[in-house]
Write an enzyme that holds these catalytic residues in place. Structure first.
Site, short mmCIF file in Angstrom:
data_model
loop_
_atom_site.label_atom_id
_atom_site.label_comp_id
_atom_site.label_asym_id
_atom_site.label_seq_id
_atom_site.Cartn_x
_atom_site.Cartn_y
_atom_site.Cartn_z
N LYS A 157 5.41 1.12 5.01
CA LYS A 157 4.17 1.61 5.65
C LYS A 157 3.12 0.51 5.75
CE LYS A 157 3.40 4.83 2.63
NZ LYS A 157 4.57 4.52 1.81
N GLU A 183 -5.97 1.24 -2.91
CA GLU A 183 -5.22 0.03 -2.60
C GLU A 183 -4.95 -0.78 -3.87
OE1 GLU A 183 -4.42 -2.23 0.68
OE2 GLU A 183 -3.58 -0.27 0.37
N ARG A 184 -3.84 -1.49 -3.88
CA ARG A 184 -3.62 -2.48 -4.94
C ARG A 184 -4.49 -3.70 -4.62
NH1 ARG A 184 1.22 -0.52 -3.23
NH2 ARG A 184 2.46 0.66 -4.73
#
Length: 457
Positions: A157, A183-184
């Site tokens: 993705k 988010e990372r």
């Protein structure tokens, strides 16, 4: 400085803070601040009684204690807007996280805006070209619409959304806003660098609510990004490309908050307000007479189950759904888009033209027939099929491989330069495969190429 409301903390349970006021209480969604050493920012979520509120902390509550003073002016959370934000990385409060100061003279707006009225909305029938063959042919995106990338963990993705940024932001003349929810840190930092290298950062605003932040901050990150997008659409009359990664993390943050607030969960543990929470965000993404907000959203699908409530609620808001398949990823078909599960409301002869529509339907029909024949092939072998069925299998396998494409964003993994393929080249290529124009070419010749002209080279 005098504040309109003043109270004190009664209890702190994780991110949930109960506050008692001497007189009247601040309204729902009002932002409150603690007056201890580490200022904690909170948002009113519930009125418990005439003098008490339950608030969600948007910053860590470490150091907050019973009896600490809390103040509020009764206003909602505000974020800066303006062209000065282009090229910057911000958090949910509109504060910079890229190590540079913001200009002092900025306009601030509430993040809680109402969607524009139906009478002000414009429905466009324009296709938003991506340069990715399988998307442009089978599930074209709508300009001013909402597209979702559905898939479980590790099916591509984020890679696909990064490639869409690479292909579309460069060709897109408007403003781009990237909203990272949950988010990372690594992904955000890589994206910032890649956009700087591609030369598109000066037309982009990046807003992050990272994984390590409290659920309150993650839950409101999308609203902050949308407020900025609405400014560029309504005040500047520009087209805005809004990229959200990942809408499931927004739903998950709402689920965490709902549990902390003591609300009874609905099916599968989701919050009882799932539908309204999502609609509150999605309905603000629309096209007005002054400009369009086109949104592309990554949607994590828990356990690859497309019947999960988070996925089904998101489906209902989208004009295009791109479903990524773990099975296709395992077979090496990248992008791992499932052409039979994915759909688009734009795939109509009145919008895309009769030729495009006919080719797309024939491609889908050929792939569906091949899917039906796979069981027979597995049991009896390819030799037992009729000549007609064998030609269908041959066409389908060539089409499957032709729909793969090397990406610019994965060049350092694959060693292959990315390809951007026009819609005309895609339609022509599929037409020629369906007409059996390559009887002597091997299936491998169609794998990871751009246009059909590359076959045999």
């Amino acid at each position: 400085m005098e504040h309109k409301y003043g109270g004190e903390v009664v209890s702190v349970r994780g991110s949930v803070v109960d506050v008692r006021f001497q007189e009247e209480v601040p309204p729902l969604l009002a932002v409150m601040y603690s007056q201890n050493e580490r200022r904690v920012t909170m948002e009113v979520a519930d009125h418990l009684d005439m003098n008490s509120v339950r608030a969600i902390a948007m910053t860590p509550t470490g150091g907050l204690a019973r009896g600490d003073k809390v103040v509020s002016d009764g206003e909602t959370l505000k974020t800066p807007v303006g062209e000065e934000l282009l090229g910057r990385v911000l958090n949910v409060f509109g504060e910079p996280v890229d190590g540079r100061e913001l200009p002092s003279e900025l306009e601030y707006r509430s993040i809680h805006n109402q969607p524009i009225e139906l009478s002000q909305r414009v429905v466009s029938e324009e296709i938003f070209m991506t340069g990715i063959k399988v998307i442009d042919l089978l599930m074209p995106l709508e300009k001013g619409g909402k597209a979702g990338l559905f898939g479980g963990a590790g099916v591509g993705k984020t890679v696909l959304i990064t490639e869409l940024i690479n292909n579309m932001v460069g060709a897109h003349s408007g403003i781009s806003i990237f909203c990272g929810i949950g988010e990372r840190c690594r992904e955000g930092e890589e994206l910032y660098r890649e956009m700087g290298d591609a030369g598109v950062l000066e037309n982009t605003v990046m807003v992050f609510g990272q994984m390590n932040e409290p659920p309150g901050a993650r839950f409101r990150t999308g609203h902050t990004a949308l407020t900025m997008a609405e400014y560029f659409r309504d005040d500047r009359g520009k087209d805005v490309l809004l990229l959200i990664d990942n809408i499931f993390r927004f739903i998950q943050a709402g689920m965490e908050l709902s549990g902390l607030l003591g609300r009874l969960p609905s099916r599968m543990g989701y919050q009882p307000t799932l539908g309204s929470d999502l609609a509150e965000l999605e309905e603000r993404i629309s096209t007005s007479r002054s400009g369009a907000i086109t949104s592309i959203q990554a949607v994590y699908v828990p356990a690859d189950d497309l019947t999960d409530p988070a996925a089904t609620h998101t489906f209902s808001h989208l004009s295009s759904s791109i479903v990524l398949s773990r099975k296709r990823a395992g077979e090496g078909f990248y992008p791992a888009v499932d052409p039979l599960e994915s759909r688009s409301m734009m795939l109509s002869p009145a919008i895309v033209g009769q030729r495009h529509y006919d080719v797309a339907r024939e491609v889908r029909r050929t792939l569906a027939q091949y899917e039906d024949l796979k069981d027979i092939i597995a049991m009896l072998g390819l030799e037992e099929l009729s000549r007609e069925d064998r030609s269908i299998v041959s066409r389908a396998r060539k089409l499957e491989r032709f729909m793969t494409q090397p990406f610019n964003t994965t060049r350092h993994f694959t060693g292959m330069d990315g390809r951007i393929v026009s819609l005309e080249e895609t339609v022509t290529g599929c037409e020629r495969i369906l007409n059996d124009e390559f009887p002597d070419a091997s299936e491998r010749d169609f794998y990871m190429i751009g246009s059909i002209e590359e076959v045999g080279k």
